[in-house]
Design an enzyme around this catalytic site. Structure first.
Site, mmCIF file in Angstrom:
data_model
loop_
_atom_site.group_PDB
_atom_site.id
_atom_site.type_symbol
_atom_site.label_atom_id
_atom_site.label_comp_id
_atom_site.label_asym_id
_atom_site.label_seq_id
_atom_site.Cartn_x
_atom_site.Cartn_y
_atom_site.Cartn_z
ATOM 1 N N HIS A 239 0.834 -0.699 0.212
ATOM 2 C CA HIS A 239 -0.178 0.202 -0.040
ATOM 3 C C HIS A 239 0.962 1.151 0.463
ATOM 4 O O HIS A 239 0.258 2.117 -0.547
ATOM 5 C CB HIS A 239 -1.044 0.260 1.404
ATOM 6 C CG HIS A 239 -1.725 -0.896 1.367
ATOM 7 N ND1 HIS A 239 -2.430 -1.665 1.319
ATOM 8 C CD2 HIS A 239 -1.231 -2.030 2.467
ATOM 9 C CE1 HIS A 239 -3.188 -2.671 0.914
ATOM 10 N NE2 HIS A 239 -2.481 -3.395 2.095
HETATM 11 C C1 BDR Z 1 -2.920 0.317 5.771
HETATM 12 O O1 BDR Z 1 -2.021 0.055 6.436
HETATM 13 C C2 BDR Z 1 -0.974 -0.645 7.445
HETATM 14 O O2 BDR Z 1 -1.003 -1.824 7.438
HETATM 15 C C3 BDR Z 1 0.174 -0.677 5.975
HETATM 16 O O3 BDR Z 1 1.405 0.090 6.903
HETATM 17 C C4 BDR Z 1 -1.032 0.836 5.283
HETATM 18 O O4 BDR Z 1 -0.543 1.382 5.692
HETATM 19 C C5 BDR Z 1 -2.711 -0.104 4.939
HETATM 20 O O5 BDR Z 1 -4.193 -0.424 5.492
#
Ligand code: BDR
Ligand code: CA
Length: 323
Positions: A239
């Site tokens: 992400h």
């Molecule tokens: C986001 O949540 C975290 O687990 C990841 O680092 C990312 O920033 C994705 O939903």
């Protein structure tokens, strides 16, 4: 003359994060972005407890050679209790990988005070851009404490929210779910922001072969990337890396102008991002320098990703870090 001088200048950047395996990827990309001058790195509790996110950030910054002050960030959300994603990122947040230790010190000052300081300093350089890839607690505290901060920032690129299902329950995305009240403070502010949302980061998922090819690029960081890859054997959804890659390649994401708010009242939908869609689409967007900024807050929501260009960008940046 002034304009052409500004075009060649590095853009001042602050990164707020909760490392986390995809944060580790995003920070690595930031270390390979000569277009930006990293001025501030701020940890926040999120994927794992603050003791881990802060230490991971300190070690990653030192190992990657990322410049910038290391602030002291928030270890809990504004109003709700801590939630955690340790099951996804591994105990300690780094897929079980031991990052090299470092003596690099944290500043004494809080991240929100340093953010204001750096925003003032960067005003004459077109403004400080903020990349937020964790819960928005630090930023909310800064906006509350310094009412003129939003007007001084060039913009905010954040990974968070979703225009589809959530990943922390059916409605909320994790970063926003960690601190919905902070998110709502940010959305209510005068800040111009671009939200790289979960539905689009999922559309950019890397297939196993693509991850293997990236891990095979021989950089000093390959062992960490391999550990991360083995934690996501089928598909890798990085992400935060998409939000970072967009900074250097605006062709990666298309946008729609929206109004965003975060649900903070209803317990079932707590942390859900809610949008009013305008229908105004942008194939490409970058935050202009402060002197060209429109007066009203602009909210942009990611609508699609050019996956091939994204994978190409990851490849290019890793190649630049080759041994
Ligand atoms: C986001 O949540 C975290 O687990 C990841 O680092 C990312 O920033 C994705 O939903
Ligand atoms: Ca993150």
């Amino acid at each position: 003359m002034l304009e052409s001088k500004m075009q060649n200048q590095k853009i001042p950047l602050a990164i707020d994060c909760d490392p986390g395996i995809d944060d580790a990827w995003a920070l690595l990309l930031a270390a390979a972005m000569p277009e930006f001058d990293v001025r501030l790195l701020s940890p926040v509790a999120g994927n794992v407890d603050y003791v881990y996110t802060s230490e991971n950030l300190r070690r990653l910054a030192a190992w990657y050679g990322l410049p910038g002050k290391l602030g002291r960030g928030a270890s809990q959300a504004l109003e709700i209790s801590r939630i955690d994603a340790g099951d996804i990122h591994g105990k300690g947040g780094m897929a079980g990988f031991d990052l090299p230790p470092t003596e690099r010190p944290f500043e004494q000052a809080w991240s929100w005070d340093l953010l204001y300081e750096e925003a003032c300093r960067a005003e004459a350089e077109g403004g400080l851009l903020v990349l937020a890839i964790g819960p928005l607690t630090n930023l909310a505290l800064a906006l509350e404490k310094y009412p003129d901060l939003a007007a001084k920032l060039r913009g905010l690129v954040l990974m968070g929210g979703s225009a589809g299902p959530g990943n922390h329950g059916p409605y909320a995305e994790f970063n926003i779910a960690c601190d919905p009240h902070a998110a709502q403070l940010v959305f209510e502010s005068e800040l111009n922001l671009a939200m790289v949302s979960l539905d689009v980061t999922h559309a950019a998922a890397l297939q196993r072969e693509e991850m293997q090819a990236l891990c095979a690029i021989d950089t000093p960081y390959s062992p960490l990337l391999k550990a991360i890859a083995s934690f996501m054997p089928e598909q890798a959804v990085l992400h935060d890396a998409l939000a970072a890659a967009y900074l250097v390649n605006p062709e990666l994401i298309s946008w729609e102008e929206v109004e965003i708010r975060c649900e903070c009242e209803d317990d079932v939908h707590l942390g859900q991002t809610v949008f009013s869609f305008s229908g105004r689409r942008f194939e490409r967007f970058t935050f202009p320098p402060l002197c060209e900024r429109t007066s009203r807050p602009l909210h942009l929501l990611s609508r699609s990703v050019n996956r091939e260009a994204y994978v190409g960008e990851l490849e290019r940046r890793l190649n630049a870090l080759k041994k």
